[in-house]
Design a protein around this motif. Structure first.
Motif, short mmCIF file in Angstrom:
data_model
loop_
_atom_site.label_atom_id
_atom_site.label_comp_id
_atom_site.label_asym_id
_atom_site.label_seq_id
_atom_site.Cartn_x
_atom_site.Cartn_y
_atom_site.Cartn_z
N SER A 187 20.87 87.56 42.58
CA SER A 187 21.15 88.39 41.41
C SER A 187 22.24 89.43 41.71
CB SER A 187 19.88 89.10 40.93
OG SER A 187 19.39 89.98 41.92
N GLY A 188 23.18 89.51 40.81
CA GLY A 188 24.26 90.46 40.94
C GLY A 188 25.37 90.06 41.89
N ARG A 189 25.23 88.92 42.56
CA ARG A 189 26.26 88.49 43.51
C ARG A 189 27.44 87.87 42.78
NH1 ARG A 189 24.01 87.46 48.61
NH2 ARG A 189 22.16 88.76 48.88
N LYS A 190 28.61 88.06 43.35
CA LYS A 190 29.77 87.32 42.85
C LYS A 190 29.75 85.94 43.50
CE LYS A 190 33.01 88.79 46.46
NZ LYS A 190 34.32 89.39 46.75
N ILE A 191 30.01 84.92 42.72
CA ILE A 191 30.09 83.55 43.22
C ILE A 191 31.28 82.89 42.54
CG2 ILE A 191 28.95 81.32 43.41
CD1 ILE A 191 26.27 82.72 43.31
N HIS A 192 32.28 82.55 43.32
CA HIS A 192 33.45 81.90 42.74
C HIS A 192 33.20 80.42 42.48
CE1 HIS A 192 35.17 85.54 44.59
NE2 HIS A 192 36.01 85.49 43.56
N LEU A 193 32.50 79.76 43.37
CA LEU A 193 32.15 78.36 43.20
C LEU A 193 30.69 78.17 43.60
CD1 LEU A 193 35.23 76.47 44.73
CD2 LEU A 193 34.61 76.60 42.31
N ALA A 194 29.93 77.49 42.75
CA ALA A 194 28.53 77.18 43.05
C ALA A 194 28.32 75.69 42.93
CB ALA A 194 27.60 77.93 42.10
N PHE A 195 27.65 75.12 43.93
CA PHE A 195 27.33 73.70 43.94
C PHE A 195 25.82 73.56 43.74
CE2 PHE A 195 30.98 74.59 46.61
CZ PHE A 195 31.94 73.71 46.12
N VAL A 196 25.41 73.14 42.56
CA VAL A 196 24.01 73.15 42.15
C VAL A 196 23.58 71.73 41.78
CG1 VAL A 196 22.31 74.13 40.57
CG2 VAL A 196 24.28 75.51 41.29
N PRO A 197 22.51 71.18 42.39
CA PRO A 197 22.14 69.79 42.13
C PRO A 197 21.78 69.53 40.67
CG PRO A 197 20.95 70.67 44.03
CD PRO A 197 21.63 71.83 43.37
N ALA A 198 22.09 68.31 40.24
CA ALA A 198 21.68 67.82 38.92
C ALA A 198 21.38 66.34 39.08
CB ALA A 198 22.75 68.06 37.87
N ASP A 199 20.23 66.06 39.67
CA ASP A 199 19.88 64.70 40.08
C ASP A 199 19.40 63.88 38.88
OD1 ASP A 199 18.50 62.40 41.20
OD2 ASP A 199 18.52 63.47 43.12
N PRO A 200 20.06 62.75 38.56
CA PRO A 200 19.68 61.96 37.39
C PRO A 200 18.28 61.35 37.49
CG PRO A 200 21.31 60.79 38.70
CD PRO A 200 21.23 62.17 39.26
#
Length: 255
Positions: free
Chosen positions: A173-186
């Motif tokens: 929370s509150g962190r800066k994140i320029h790129l996030a890689f978040v799973p989306a498994d079908p």
């Protein structure tokens, strides 16, 4: 800055003079799948940092250590469940110096490798997720930290999974994140995007008692596709308006 999709959960990020590689494995390591991505070549003096979130074969491959033969400045940041003894590495053909290039991390740790500030989260599956800051840029790679809602697992197990996942994401929370890689498994079917949706906008899910600030980010990239790219895009089009997600389309490196 440039991000390159290699395959599955493996992404490469070029930031200034540095190269960050997340969760590389050889394309034929996973039974029933062939992944054709290859790593680009760089000058030998390039600072390369290789991350492995956990030891599952679709996230970690010991052969990544051979990159030390090309890049003398390379550093490896591996989850502790990937740990290998110096004797084991020599037995498998790696130079003794390679073991000295590996830094092992557990969950809920902070460390500094050269000028990279690294923080880990506890995965809801195995190993860790990484939050990395360097040169004013910040990246989040989830590994297998996700809201894994499996059909048939039952409300108790799936509910516990969701609680654990959200408690970890709240740490960002509150962190800066320029790129996030978040799973989306079908394989999760209608729950494919549950983890991504919460990560993208936790304020939509907070309770009256929850004072979580929104995570400040610029782009979310969705790994763990299991090569079902068309299905994922079609489903994503149905929810994109609801979550107001701005997608970053990485360059795909194929040969």
């Amino acid at each position: 800055m440039q991000v390159i999709f290699i395959h599955h959960s493996c992404f490469l990020v070029e930031v200034d003079e540095k190269v960050l590689i997340f969760d590389w494995f050889d394309g034929d390591r996973v039974e029933g799948y062939h992944f054709g991505g290859v790593l680009p070549e760089y000058e030998p003096d390039t600072p390369v940092y290789v991350f492995a979130s956990h030891k599952h074969r679709d996230h970690f491959d010991m052969d990544v250590l051979h990159l030390a033969e090309k890049y003398p400045k390379i550093r490896f940041i591996f989850s502790k469940d990937c740990k290998m003894s110096p004797h084991f590495l020599v037995k498998h053909g790696f130079a003794p110096e390679v073991a000295k290039r590996i830094h092992y991390v557990g969950a809920d740790e902070k460390c500094r490798v050269d000028d990279l500030n690294i923080e880990t989260l506890r995965s809801t599956d195995a190993g860790v997720a990484f939050y990395v800051e360097t040169n004013g840029a910040a990246f989040y790679h989830a590994g297998d930290l996700n809201d894994w809602h499996w059909d048939g697992a039952g409300d108790l197990i799936n509910g516990s999974m969701r609680t654990n996942y959200r408690s970890q994401i709240r740490r960002l929370s509150g962190r800066k994140i320029h790129l996030a890689f978040v799973p989306a498994d079908p394989r999760l079917m209608e729950h494919q995007f549950d983890g991504m949706i919460y990560f993208h906008n936790p304020l939509r899910h907070r309770s009256v008692r929850d004072s979580l600030p929104i995570i400040r980010k610029r782009a979310v990239i969705l790994p763990h596709m299991h090569r079902k790219y068309v299905i994922r895009i079609r489903v994503l089009q149905e929810i994109i308006h609801a979550v107001k997600l701005v997608l970053h389309q990485p360059r795909i490196c194929r040969h």
